[in-house]
Motif scaffolding. Sequence first.
Motif, mmCIF file in Angstrom:
data_model
loop_
_atom_site.group_PDB
_atom_site.id
_atom_site.type_symbol
_atom_site.label_atom_id
_atom_site.label_comp_id
_atom_site.label_asym_id
_atom_site.label_seq_id
_atom_site.Cartn_x
_atom_site.Cartn_y
_atom_site.Cartn_z
ATOM 1 N N GLU A 13 0.827 -1.213 0.000
ATOM 2 C CA GLU A 13 0.000 0.000 0.000
ATOM 3 C C GLU A 13 0.855 1.255 0.000
ATOM 4 O OE1 GLU A 13 -3.188 0.115 2.838
ATOM 5 O OE2 GLU A 13 -3.738 -1.967 2.438
ATOM 6 N N ILE A 14 1.957 1.226 0.745
ATOM 7 C CA ILE A 14 2.881 2.368 0.740
ATOM 8 C C ILE A 14 3.589 2.438 -0.610
ATOM 9 C CG2 ILE A 14 4.958 3.351 1.779
ATOM 10 C CD1 ILE A 14 4.071 2.037 4.437
ATOM 11 N N ARG A 19 5.800 8.046 -5.582
ATOM 12 C CA ARG A 19 6.121 8.518 -6.936
ATOM 13 C C ARG A 19 7.634 8.636 -7.014
ATOM 14 N NH1 ARG A 19 3.060 13.716 -8.192
ATOM 15 N NH2 ARG A 19 4.340 13.487 -10.044
ATOM 16 N N ARG A 20 8.246 7.654 -7.632
ATOM 17 C CA ARG A 20 9.699 7.566 -7.723
ATOM 18 C C ARG A 20 10.214 8.251 -8.981
ATOM 19 N NH1 ARG A 20 6.878 3.572 -6.873
ATOM 20 N NH2 ARG A 20 6.957 2.195 -5.093
ATOM 21 N N GLY A 21 11.483 8.634 -8.925
ATOM 22 C CA GLY A 21 12.148 9.136 -10.122
ATOM 23 C C GLY A 21 12.433 7.987 -11.072
ATOM 24 N N ALA A 22 12.961 8.311 -12.237
ATOM 25 C CA ALA A 22 13.273 7.295 -13.245
ATOM 26 C C ALA A 22 14.241 6.248 -12.710
ATOM 27 C CB ALA A 22 13.851 7.957 -14.497
ATOM 28 N N MET A 44 16.219 7.193 -1.142
ATOM 29 C CA MET A 44 15.677 5.898 -0.735
ATOM 30 C C MET A 44 14.950 5.248 -1.899
ATOM 31 S SD MET A 44 14.036 6.517 3.021
ATOM 32 C CE MET A 44 15.045 7.034 4.398
ATOM 33 N N ASP A 45 15.138 3.938 -1.993
ATOM 34 C CA ASP A 45 14.266 3.140 -2.843
ATOM 35 C C ASP A 45 13.280 2.445 -1.906
ATOM 36 O OD1 ASP A 45 15.697 1.069 -1.648
ATOM 37 O OD2 ASP A 45 16.460 0.241 -3.525
ATOM 38 N N ASP A 46 12.459 1.567 -2.432
ATOM 39 C CA ASP A 46 11.445 0.917 -1.607
ATOM 40 C C ASP A 46 12.064 0.158 -0.430
ATOM 41 O OD1 ASP A 46 9.912 1.862 -3.733
ATOM 42 O OD2 ASP A 46 8.673 0.065 -3.825
ATOM 43 N N GLU A 47 13.145 -0.562 -0.686
ATOM 44 C CA GLU A 47 13.752 -1.361 0.376
ATOM 45 C C GLU A 47 14.392 -0.474 1.446
ATOM 46 O OE1 GLU A 47 14.807 -4.603 2.692
ATOM 47 O OE2 GLU A 47 13.308 -4.393 1.108
ATOM 48 N N ALA A 48 15.030 0.612 1.055
ATOM 49 C CA ALA A 48 15.609 1.531 2.044
ATOM 50 C C ALA A 48 14.511 2.119 2.921
ATOM 51 C CB ALA A 48 16.402 2.628 1.348
ATOM 52 N N LEU A 49 13.382 2.471 2.315
ATOM 53 C CA LEU A 49 12.264 2.994 3.099
ATOM 54 C C LEU A 49 11.723 1.910 4.034
ATOM 55 C CD1 LEU A 49 10.292 5.198 3.874
ATOM 56 C CD2 LEU A 49 8.939 4.619 1.831
ATOM 57 N N HIS A 50 11.588 0.705 3.528
ATOM 58 C CA HIS A 50 11.135 -0.414 4.369
ATOM 59 C C HIS A 50 12.062 -0.579 5.576
ATOM 60 C CE1 HIS A 50 9.947 -4.378 5.739
ATOM 61 N NE2 HIS A 50 11.193 -4.785 5.557
ATOM 62 N N ARG A 51 13.357 -0.591 5.338
ATOM 63 C CA ARG A 51 14.317 -0.771 6.438
ATOM 64 C C ARG A 51 14.238 0.388 7.431
ATOM 65 N NH1 ARG A 51 19.805 -3.048 3.423
ATOM 66 N NH2 ARG A 51 18.770 -4.746 2.289
ATOM 67 N N LEU A 86 5.188 11.198 4.083
ATOM 68 C CA LEU A 86 5.279 11.528 2.658
ATOM 69 C C LEU A 86 4.759 12.939 2.460
ATOM 70 C CD1 LEU A 86 3.862 8.320 0.936
ATOM 71 C CD2 LEU A 86 6.238 9.092 0.999
ATOM 72 N N ASP A 87 5.312 13.645 1.478
ATOM 73 C CA ASP A 87 4.753 14.951 1.148
ATOM 74 C C ASP A 87 3.455 14.759 0.373
ATOM 75 O OD1 ASP A 87 5.643 14.265 -1.430
ATOM 76 O OD2 ASP A 87 6.368 16.267 -1.851
ATOM 77 N N CYS A 88 2.801 15.864 0.042
ATOM 78 C CA CYS A 88 1.468 15.822 -0.577
ATOM 79 C C CYS A 88 1.455 15.125 -1.938
ATOM 80 C CB CYS A 88 0.891 17.231 -0.690
ATOM 81 S SG CYS A 88 1.926 18.350 -1.675
#
Length: 142
Positions: A13-14, A19-22, A44-51, A86-88
């Motif tokens: 869900e997160i 909205r990631r960059g290229a 951060m990528d998804d895994e860095a955010l997860h950690r 997260l920002d808006c």
Amino acid sequence: MTSTPPPSSLDPEIAARLRRGADGLVPAIAQQYDTGEVLMLGWMDDEALHRTLTTGRCTYWSRSRQEYWVKGDTSGHFQWVRSVALDCDADTVLVKVDQVGAACHTGDRTCFDADVLLKDAAGAESAVDTPDADSGVPAVDQ
């Protein structure tokens, strides 16, 4: 050549909201939780955010080394996570931390100490934050 990070354990869900960059990354601003001082910007990528969300320590993706790094593992200057938002637009992460030691790799408290481009001039006022003399309410540019 860039390596592809492994699949992430980030809550789907997160992940769906980000909205990631290229390059698959989002900027992550580290801010001192109690003073509001902006300390640094990492990626951060998804895994860095997860950690970061699950360990209580900031984990970033190093674009130059193409690997994860946990703030403080080599420097001893830890970032203990207090909150994450997260920002808006869901394209930037704000991590409020309790910073131990310097946040910048140069040894400065923040990455924004050394090269100040503009400071408040003494007596300078902005129309946005100057109270209207009659109402006491900040004036707004129209």
